[in-house]
Motif scaffolding. Structure first.
Motif, PDB file in Angstrom:
ATOM      1  N   ILE A 199       0.831  -1.209   0.000  1.00 12.13           N
ATOM      2  CA  ILE A 199       0.000   0.000   0.000  1.00 12.13           C
ATOM      3  C   ILE A 199       0.869   1.265   0.000  1.00 12.13           C
ATOM      4  O   ILE A 199       0.712   2.129  -0.852  1.00 12.13           O
ATOM      5  N   LEU A 209      -3.165   0.286  -5.645  1.00 11.22           N
ATOM      6  CA  LEU A 209      -4.102   1.362  -5.288  1.00 11.22           C
ATOM      7  C   LEU A 209      -4.670   2.058  -6.517  1.00 11.22           C
ATOM      8  O   LEU A 209      -5.880   2.277  -6.621  1.00 11.22           O
ATOM      9  N   GLN A 251      -5.031   6.257   2.178  1.00 14.60           N
ATOM     10  CA  GLN A 251      -4.806   4.829   2.451  1.00 14.60           C
ATOM     11  C   GLN A 251      -3.347   4.570   2.823  1.00 14.60           C
ATOM     12  O   GLN A 251      -3.072   3.760   3.716  1.00 14.60           O
TER      13      GLN A 251
END
Ligand SMILES: [Zn+2]
Length: 336
Positions: A199, A209, A251
């Motif tokens: 991530i 992502l 995120q």
């Protein structure tokens, strides 16, 4: 005096550190690293970097007690490149090559090795805590192509039995509260699912992502770009608060917060450092990112009072400087 040498894919960067803890170089001093020409050329280039930095700083060679060296990993705790090679060291002659030992033989001086992320973590720690470095602990996450990191305890890098401590990118994190409903679980190049690097890295943006968020913003201008290029454009859009970019970086910050929550329950560090491309972003953006990381890190009240969150400064010089700090520490320890 000690010399710090940071070995990268294209360049070496060098510095000199004196016994009082002062760096004699305030800017990047680079020469070509020639790693793609194989170990022999690369070691010779490191030796040239060593000689040049002594000339530049008018440091007599007889005053140099040790050399700190850092390279990208994976490598052993003592600088043996992985038997499978590595991104910068993919020629067969590099596989299992002892770069630390080879430089030590070439220079006739003790060489102390760290991987580049550990060296950067060590520098962040020493810069932040100064003379009190040996009394504190910290953890550093550095977001780049991958996610590098380091764990520092009492002023020293935790190396681990096989030299693989502090591989923070490959720590798996709880994904609840990080991923969107229905978002596929991100995969990392290491084979894990849902680790921090899957991530919080440029690779994670490109592979995981961005492909997902483009399905949510199908008319976004980045939809027409190749993923690799689009991933690199994202930070600029984040600075302008583009909704897709903000979703991606939120995120990433939450993932790092989850990692720091694990660190809080593991070594309970006094400082949490954040470095990488985000540190070079516009001030309002990098502050927002750091704040989001902090908000996503669940600390007990006692820990929140004791802990600091900070950005890693001078990142382009952090490898050479951290390598030098490690070398000075080894000299001081040996003298006791
Ligand atoms: Zn991984």
């Amino acid at each position: 005096m000690v010399v710090g040498l940071d070995n990268g894919g294209t360049c070496n960067n060098a510095t000199v550190l004196d016994a009082t803890g002062q760096f004699l170089v305030n800017n990047l001093v680079e020469n070509p690293s020639r790693v793609l020409d194989g170990p022999e050329s690369a070691v010779e280039s490191l030796a040239q970097a060593f000689t040049s930095i002594l000339e530049l700083t008018s440091t007599p060679r007889s005053l140099v007690r040790a050399v700190g060296l850092d390279t990208p990993g994976p490598a052993s705790a003592h600088g043996v490149i992985s038997s499978k090679g590595a991104t910068n060291f993919n020629q067969v002659s590099w596989h299992g090559f002892d770069i630390r030992g080879a430089l030590e033989t070439r220079l006739g001086l003790p060489v102390i090795y760290n991987n580049d992320a550990n060296a950067a973590a060590l520098y962040a720690h020493h810069r932040h805590f100064g003379a009190a470095a040996a009394e504190h602990s910290s953890v550093a996450a550095i977001v780049g192509t991958g996610l590098g990191g380091g764990v520092v305890q009492d002023g020293k890098v935790i190396r681990g039995a096989a030299g693989m401590a502090g591989e923070l990118g490959h720590v798996q994190i709880p994904l609840h509260g990080v991923l969107d409903d229905g978002q596929p679980v991100p995969k990392c190049n290491c084979g894990f699912e849902g680790d921090v690097e899957s991530i919080a890295s440029l690779t994670g943006i490109k592979n995981n992502l961005l492909p997902y968020w483009l399905t949510r913003f199908p008319d976004h201008p980045l939809a027409g770009e190749p993923l690799g290029k689009a991933a690199k454009l994202l930070r600029g859009l984040g600075e302008k608060e583009d909704p897709l970019a903000m979703a991606v970086f939120t995120q990433q910050a939450k993932a790092i917060g989850k990692l720091f929550t694990i660190a809080a329950n593991f070594t309970d560090p006094a400082a949490y450092f954040l470095g990488g491309g985000v540190v070079e972003a516009a001030p309002h953006f990098r502050q927002w990112f750091l704040n989001t990381v902090r908000e996503s890190t669940e600390l007990r009240d006692e820990q929140a009072k004791a802990a600091t969150f900070a950005l890693v400064a001078d990142l382009d010089m952090a490898g050479a400087r951290g390598a030098a700090v490690a070398a000075l520490d080894a000299v001081v320890t040996a003298a006791r």
